[in-house]
Design a protein around this motif. Structure first.
Motif, mmCIF file in Angstrom:
data_model
loop_
_atom_site.group_PDB
_atom_site.id
_atom_site.type_symbol
_atom_site.label_atom_id
_atom_site.label_comp_id
_atom_site.label_asym_id
_atom_site.label_seq_id
_atom_site.Cartn_x
_atom_site.Cartn_y
_atom_site.Cartn_z
ATOM 1 N N PRO A 100 0.525 -1.266 0.124
ATOM 2 C CA PRO A 100 0.265 -0.370 0.069
ATOM 3 C C PRO A 100 0.735 1.252 -0.060
ATOM 4 O O PRO A 100 1.597 1.029 0.843
ATOM 5 N N ARG A 101 0.670 2.717 -0.722
ATOM 6 C CA ARG A 101 1.012 3.499 -1.066
ATOM 7 C C ARG A 101 -0.081 4.878 -0.087
ATOM 8 O O ARG A 101 -0.765 4.194 0.669
ATOM 9 N N GLU A 130 -3.415 -0.246 7.743
ATOM 10 C CA GLU A 130 -4.015 -1.375 5.474
ATOM 11 C C GLU A 130 -3.539 -0.211 5.057
ATOM 12 O O GLU A 130 -4.221 -0.673 3.459
ATOM 13 N N ARG A 131 -4.229 0.987 4.765
ATOM 14 C CA ARG A 131 -3.448 1.902 4.003
ATOM 15 C C ARG A 131 -2.293 2.512 3.941
ATOM 16 O O ARG A 131 -2.454 3.636 2.923
ATOM 17 N N MET A 132 -1.506 1.751 4.082
ATOM 18 C CA MET A 132 -0.042 3.005 3.797
ATOM 19 C C MET A 132 1.059 2.103 4.733
ATOM 20 O O MET A 132 0.881 0.964 5.012
ATOM 21 N N THR A 133 2.535 2.231 3.437
ATOM 22 C CA THR A 133 3.587 1.029 4.423
ATOM 23 C C THR A 133 4.234 2.439 5.803
ATOM 24 O O THR A 133 4.845 3.500 5.363
ATOM 25 N N THR A 158 2.454 -4.030 5.914
ATOM 26 C CA THR A 158 2.349 -3.134 6.101
ATOM 27 C C THR A 158 3.086 -2.164 7.136
ATOM 28 O O THR A 158 3.776 -1.233 6.320
#
Length: 181
Positions: A100-101, A130-133, A158
């Motif tokens: 995820p970015r 869950e929406r980024m790393t 992540t």
């Protein structure tokens, strides 16, 4: 020499009370004597501030400035810019193409003083992971605890711990990261 020249002197300290090995005797007396001779203090945070106040009784009456540790962007700018031209190859090299970015990077010792636990805890308790790393470069006494926290939150895909990296590797990751914490 500074006193003879009537020059103000500042003391920079990243030390903290948790890592002081000599708390009594001649080493402590020498530390207090030296630190009391400064006109002011510059520290990166609260832990270092407590250290200075513990060993320089006069510090409470002298100026103390907190300057958080920062990265000198000019030192790394050209190297990171060059590497950004090969960003897709670097994403492949670091196995980051299917994550995820945005990608955030932090590089620090994994010790309580650095605040990494609070960062990882916050991400694990929210849905942000869950929406980024988050890439964590560094080693330290808290690595096992942090990895266990990430595993309990099922965030291992992540939030990645990369261990100690050399400067060239950090520059690679700065080139692929969308932000640095």
């Amino acid at each position: 020499v500074a006193k003879l020249r009537q020059t103000k002197t500042l003391f920079w300290s990243e030390s903290n009370l948790a890592y002081v090995t000599h708390r009594d005797g001649i080493a402590e007396k020498a530390r207090r004597w030296v630190m009391d001779g400064f006109d002011g203090f510059v520290v990166p945070g609260q832990w270092a501030k407590e250290y200075v106040r513990a060993y320089a009784p006069s510090a409470r009456q002298k100026p103390m400035l907190i300057l958080p540790n920062v990265v000198d962007e000019y030192r790394f700018r050209d190297s990171v810019t060059e590497r950004r031209n090969a960003r897709s190859a670097l994403l492949d090299k670091w196995d980051l193409t299917a994550i995820p970015r945005p990608i955030l990077l932090t590089a620090a010792r994994l010790e309580p003083i650095k605040g990494i636990k609070e960062l990882v805890f916050t991400l694990c308790q929210s849905s942000l992971h869950e929406r980024m790393t988050l890439l964590v470069a560094g080693e330290g006494s808290m690595r096992g605890e942090l990895e266990a926290m990430v595993a309990r939150a099922d965030a291992g895909n992540t939030i990645r711990f990369l261990g100690h990296l050399d400067e060239s590797q950090i520059l690679d990751l700065l080139a692929v990261a969308d932000g640095f914490i």
